[in-house]
Design an enzyme around this catalytic site. Sequence first.
Site: not given
Lengths: 97, 560
Positions: B286-290
């Site tokens: 999820g958004s940790v990839m941002k």
Amino acid sequence: MRLDVVAALFMTIASAFVLYGLSYDTRLVEERVHAREELAARLRSDIAVLKAERAHLARPERIETLARAQGMRPATDRQLAQDTAPAGIITGSNPSQ
Amino acid sequence: MYRSIADDQGRKAERDPRAATGRGLRLRMLGVIVGIAAAFAVVSARLVVLAVRDSGDLVIAKADPVATSFARPDMVDRNGRLVATDVALRSLYADPSVVLSRDELVEKVSSVIPDIDGGGLRRALAEPDRRFVWVKRGLTPSVAQRVHDLGVPGLDFKKELRRAYPLGLLAGHVVGGVNADNRGTAGLERFIDRAVGVEGVHGATYTSSAPVTLALDIGVEHTVEDELALAMRSYGAKAAAGIVMDIDSGEVLAAASLPGADPGSPADDSDQERLDRVAGGTYELGSVMKLVTLGMVLEGGTRALDSIVDVREPLMAGSRRIEDEHAAGRPLTVAEVFTHSSNVGAAMLALEAGPERQKAFLESVGLWSPIATEQGPVKAPSVPDRLGRAEEITLAYGHGIAVAPLQFAAAAASLLNGGTRVTPTYLKQAPGTARAGPRVVSEETSRALAQLMRLNVETGTGKRADVPGYEVGGKTGTAEIAIDGRYAEKSVISSFVAAFPMSAPRYLVMVSLFEPKGTAETRGEVLASTNAAPTAGRVIARIAPQLGVMPKASAVAGLE
């Protein structure tokens, strides 16, 4: 019997005694070395067990429980004094005395 | 002829006494030679008889092997605390030729050691040419004494080295395990066999090899496991994973996957519940990839942190509509895309960069190709075959790409340590060792990402991870789990990737909770900001003092 034959015979018998004595001493020393080696192996084994026991007793899970029972907890920023604080606060002494 | 010679010699002897003595000596020598020859002839004849005789009468006893076990070096943590060691224990064996009653032996031994395979033991004892059968290896002294007290003929003990794990389940997945012969079968134990070396020994002979010093800190490992266990209970999660990594050297100080594994009895590989979720499974995070998406954007130089991204309109990725769950209703800056965790904003930034650059950046930070550690290969990432528009969009916010948490932690460390790629390692490195790999982002980009992480904890989704004095920075990620090809809204993996202190990052902490439930504390939410972030904060509050990180006196009102 000629003298040289008698001397050789005597030397042979003497050598046999000396060799027997040396062999006996060697076996004695070997036995001692073996006993020492066995003792060393036993001590090494004991040390290994004691090391494992110590590690088991000092495992963090157990130490943490004991530490918390003593009222200890992780340090926080509130346990630090600023370098502008009066010396008495840092050292714990009372400047008025 | 002989007689005539003898007569001749006799005559000579009568004439010369010396010749008579020489003749006697030769005769004695001849006698000795004949005696020795006869002895050799007897031995040779016996050998011939043995060679040509029917081999059915010959018995070759199946004795115990030459090397019954292997001596292994100790494993210690980075501070020298014992993790695994060899201890000499008694192993029980039977000599079938001496056993009087197989049934009695099995029955009596089973009364002390209930888990022996009675049927198998009976069959082994019945083999006629067998002289050695293992009954049970690695008995504790008390059990060995009880077996000894049975007084069953044919049983005996042999001292062997067995592996002991005094810390129990702590770091079980990383440590691995050994088989009955004390050979490594999993984890770092297998690495020791392969790279360090073990010695085949007969009996209980300890190795003189130096201990293997791990990067793990068992205090930190315990803290992570303790907090993850608490989080699993508090949020009803099915499983949890946590990592603490030195951001410069890539040393893994803690790697925990719960439910844990017992090194003393290694789990079956097919046991999905006890899977090593740190390195043995890949997940859409999820958004940790941002963090990676923003790193790519800032490194590209096309966008500054204060440039505007219009996120008001949803995006279409194929048939899927992409919109922000908590839309701000206004354009956001690049920094706000991160702190608001805007999927639309991250996707728009990825589309601006283009598929080639996106793939190249993921490759450069090590998220596209498989990696390996001393523990073994990390589960290879699942990446799309081709990067179309839909893939570009979903990759930007951590869907469509599944990686192991350890691999992601290494990528995040590479982005925050000044910009050089690190490879995770479970072995302690010499102090100050710079294991700098190729540069992935500039120092300026790395600093900007660190500031963004800190900003996210101060004002964004990571507020609950803050620990006063330790300048925590981090990013949340709540990824819905795909079940039968559809994403389930309430079945999520919630993650928080954090680093501290953000003014000069030293340690990276990553926490993932698998399928947490909404609770009163989280107001029914399963978002990472409500469960993974506070868990990471609690971990940092406890490990920072252990790691010698001094808190900044940010709010000192006095001494406690």
